[in-house]
Each structure stands twice: as C-alpha cells, then as structure tokens.
Design an enzyme around this catalytic site. Structure first.
Site, PDB file in Angstrom:
ATOM      1  N   PRO A  10       0.797  -1.225   0.000  1.00 24.80           N
ATOM      2  CA  PRO A  10       0.000   0.000   0.000  1.00 24.80           C
ATOM      3  C   PRO A  10       0.828   1.273   0.000  1.00 24.80           C
ATOM      4  CG  PRO A  10      -0.190  -1.172   2.099  1.00 24.80           C
ATOM      5  CD  PRO A  10       0.505  -2.090   1.148  1.00 24.80           C
ATOM      6  N   ASN A  11       0.338   2.231  -0.752  1.00 30.47           N
ATOM      7  CA  ASN A  11       0.873   3.598  -0.837  1.00 30.47           C
ATOM      8  C   ASN A  11       2.161   3.722  -1.627  1.00 30.47           C
ATOM      9  OD1 ASN A  11      -1.170   5.017   0.653  1.00 30.47           O
ATOM     10  ND2 ASN A  11      -0.392   3.982   2.475  1.00 30.47           N
ATOM     11  N   ARG A  18       4.805  12.606  -2.117  1.00 31.49           N
ATOM     12  CA  ARG A  18       4.827  13.111  -0.741  1.00 31.49           C
ATOM     13  C   ARG A  18       5.914  12.354   0.015  1.00 31.49           C
ATOM     14  NH1 ARG A  18      -1.001  13.191   1.864  1.00 31.49           N
ATOM     15  NH2 ARG A  18       0.279  14.189   3.430  1.00 31.49           N
ATOM     16  N   TYR A  23      11.339   8.870   1.517  1.00 31.80           N
ATOM     17  CA  TYR A  23      11.396   7.870   0.450  1.00 31.80           C
ATOM     18  C   TYR A  23      12.089   8.353  -0.827  1.00 31.80           C
ATOM     19  CZ  TYR A  23       8.027   5.724   3.571  1.00 31.80           C
ATOM     20  OH  TYR A  23       7.428   5.198   4.674  1.00 31.80           O
ATOM     21  N   ASN A  74       7.877  -5.646  -1.092  1.00 27.47           N
ATOM     22  CA  ASN A  74       7.844  -4.546  -0.128  1.00 27.47           C
ATOM     23  C   ASN A  74       6.401  -4.482   0.345  1.00 27.47           C
ATOM     24  OD1 ASN A  74       7.732  -2.248   1.362  1.00 27.47           O
ATOM     25  ND2 ASN A  74       8.831  -0.962  -0.112  1.00 27.47           N
ATOM     26  N   ALA A  77       3.170  -0.830   4.778  1.00 31.99           N
ATOM     27  CA  ALA A  77       2.768  -0.853   6.194  1.00 31.99           C
ATOM     28  C   ALA A  77       2.278  -2.238   6.637  1.00 31.99           C
ATOM     29  CB  ALA A  77       1.693   0.195   6.431  1.00 31.99           C
ATOM     30  N   GLU A  98      12.661  -9.577   1.182  1.00 35.00           N
ATOM     31  CA  GLU A  98      11.921  -8.424   1.713  1.00 35.00           C
ATOM     32  C   GLU A  98      12.698  -7.146   1.397  1.00 35.00           C
ATOM     33  OE1 GLU A  98      11.930  -8.291   5.975  1.00 35.00           O
ATOM     34  OE2 GLU A  98      10.308  -6.809   6.077  1.00 35.00           O
ATOM     35  N   HIS A 100      12.683  -2.795   1.721  1.00 39.18           N
ATOM     36  CA  HIS A 100      12.154  -1.509   2.181  1.00 39.18           C
ATOM     37  C   HIS A 100      13.035  -0.394   1.676  1.00 39.18           C
ATOM     38  CE1 HIS A 100       9.142  -3.358   4.666  1.00 39.18           C
ATOM     39  NE2 HIS A 100      10.069  -4.205   5.086  1.00 39.18           N
ATOM     40  N   ARG A 107      13.457   3.932  12.440  1.00 38.22           N
ATOM     41  CA  ARG A 107      12.269   4.790  12.386  1.00 38.22           C
ATOM     42  C   ARG A 107      11.438   4.580  13.663  1.00 38.22           C
ATOM     43  NH1 ARG A 107       9.391   4.689   6.721  1.00 38.22           N
ATOM     44  NH2 ARG A 107       8.370   6.461   7.756  1.00 38.22           N
TER      45      ARG A 107
HETATM   46  O1  CA2 Z   1      10.476   1.833   3.671  1.00 37.28           O
HETATM   47  C1  CA2 Z   1       9.605   1.205   3.049  1.00 37.28           C
HETATM   48  O2  CA2 Z   1       9.763   0.771   1.908  1.00 37.28           O
HETATM   49  C2  CA2 Z   1       8.229   0.984   3.697  1.00 37.28           C
HETATM   50  O3  CA2 Z   1       7.788  -0.326   3.372  1.00 37.28           O
HETATM   51  C3  CA2 Z   1       7.304   2.017   3.087  1.00 37.28           C
HETATM   52  C4  CA2 Z   1       5.916   2.024   3.703  1.00 37.28           C
HETATM   53  C5  CA2 Z   1       5.986   2.082   5.225  1.00 37.28           C
HETATM   54  O4  CA2 Z   1       4.694   1.960   5.775  1.00 37.28           O
HETATM   55  C6  CA2 Z   1       6.887   0.993   5.797  1.00 37.28           C
HETATM   56  O5  CA2 Z   1       6.962   1.139   7.207  1.00 37.28           O
HETATM   57  C7  CA2 Z   1       8.291   1.092   5.212  1.00 37.28           C
HETATM   58  C8  CA2 Z   1       5.136   3.231   3.174  1.00 37.28           C
HETATM   59  C9  CA2 Z   1       4.921   3.182   1.676  1.00 37.28           C
HETATM   60  C10 CA2 Z   1       5.025   4.515   1.024  1.00 37.28           C
HETATM   61  O6  CA2 Z   1       4.172   5.469   1.608  1.00 37.28           O
HETATM   62  C11 CA2 Z   1       4.099   6.716   1.044  1.00 37.28           C
HETATM   63  C12 CA2 Z   1       3.188   7.569   1.603  1.00 37.28           C
HETATM   64  C13 CA2 Z   1       3.034   8.853   1.099  1.00 37.28           C
HETATM   65  C14 CA2 Z   1       3.816   9.264   0.034  1.00 37.28           C
HETATM   66  C15 CA2 Z   1       4.737   8.388  -0.522  1.00 37.28           C
HETATM   67  C16 CA2 Z   1       4.879   7.106  -0.024  1.00 37.28           C
END
Ligand code: CA2
Length: 150
Positions: A10-11, A18, A23, A74, A77, A98, A100, A107
């Site tokens: 997700p996301n 953002r 990221y 990946n 969340a 895996e 990230h 974090r």
């Molecule tokens: O560090 C990573 O790759 C994560 O898997 C990214 C996830 C986060 O929940 C994990 O803890 C670590 C989040 C995905 C990206 O979320 C975004 C949110 C808003 C804008 C851009 C990316």
C-alpha cells in the site's frame, strides 16, 4: 529464464509525490522502469504488481505458485501488521526477499517489527530505490548456495 514476482504494498504508488524526505523523489513509474531495466540486464522476467489491499496481495502471492521462482516484496505498512501476508508467503514456499526503501529499524518503534523478515531469505532496507535493485541482484543468484544454507 528465472521469474520474479515483485510486489509493492500500500501507498507505494504514491512515491515521489509526498514524504520525499523519507522515500526520496523517485516516482513510482521511474522506480518500476529501473526495476525492469535491471531485470532485463539480469535476464529475469519480472512481473510487477502493486496493491493497496491486503487480500489482493495475498491473491498475488498465492497465484505465484508454479509460476514465479522468487518473490520480492515490499509489503509497505502491512510489513508490521499482516499475518495474512506472512501465511501466504509461507504457504507458497517460494524464496522471499523483503525490501524496504527506508531503514525501518531506525524509524518509529512500530516499524521495527516485520512479520516477513524471519521467513525471508534476506531483507534489504534503507537504500531507497536501490533496495529493489539489490534484491533483484540477489534473486538472480538464488538457487546457488547462500552462506547460511546448511
Ligand atoms: O520503507 C519502506 O519501503 C516501507 O515499506 C514504506 C511504507 C511504510 O509503511 C513501511 O513502514 C516502510 C510506506 C509506503 C510509502 O508510503 C508513502 C506515503 C506517502 C507518500 C509516498 C509514499
């Protein structure tokens, strides 16, 4: 040719829009372009999927049975919450890498536990888009003996 199922959770489709300080500024399309380019260089067939839905990710994992050789995931969340994704990965029994983008271990405390890392062949964290590239490099070597194989 070795087949890789590469799953974004997700996301991750929001990348570059953002949270650039966490990221980076690579957007989702550019990330996938880099993944496809490295996959081609390594003679891998890389099937890239993204979903914001836990059950859909489980479906993609189940459907990899008899199709993919390695799963690169990946879970976003869901890394920190999803026993369903863990169970699906265990059920298909394929090697898992895996990934990230961020270093989840430096974090917030809730990101420091992964339901995937102890069932993965290995985890690559903290290198932004390069985490995926490093995972493909390792996927290409899989099947060869790893240092901790007995
Ligand atoms: O560090 C990573 O790759 C994560 O898997 C990214 C996830 C986060 O929940 C994990 O803890 C670590 C989040 C995905 C990206 O979320 C975004 C949110 C808003 C804008 C851009 C990316």
């Amino acid at each position: 040719m070795k087949k890789i199922l590469l799953l974004h959770g997700p996301n991750l489709n929001m990348l570059g829009k953002r949270e650039v300080s966490i990221y980076g500024d690579t957007n989702y399309a550019s990330l996938n372009d880099a993944i496809e380019k490295r996959g081609a260089e390594l003679d891998l067939v890389v099937d890239i999927k993204q979903s914001n839905h836990e059950g859909e990710l489980v479906d993609y994992i189940q459907n990899a049975t008899g199709v993919a050789d390695v799963i690169v995931i990946n879970p976003g969340a869901y890394t920190h919450t999803s026993i369903a994704i863990r169970d699906a990965l265990l059920a298909v029994g394929l090697p898992v890498i895996e990934v990230h983008m961020s270093n989840i271990y430096k974090r917030e405390p809730f990101r420091r536990h992964s339901y995937v890392s102890d069932i993965a062949a290995g985890s690559i964290v903290g290198f932004g888009p390069d985490s995926y590239i490093m995972a493909l490099d390792q996927a290409a070597k899989m099947g060869k003996k790893l240092p901790d194989d007995s």
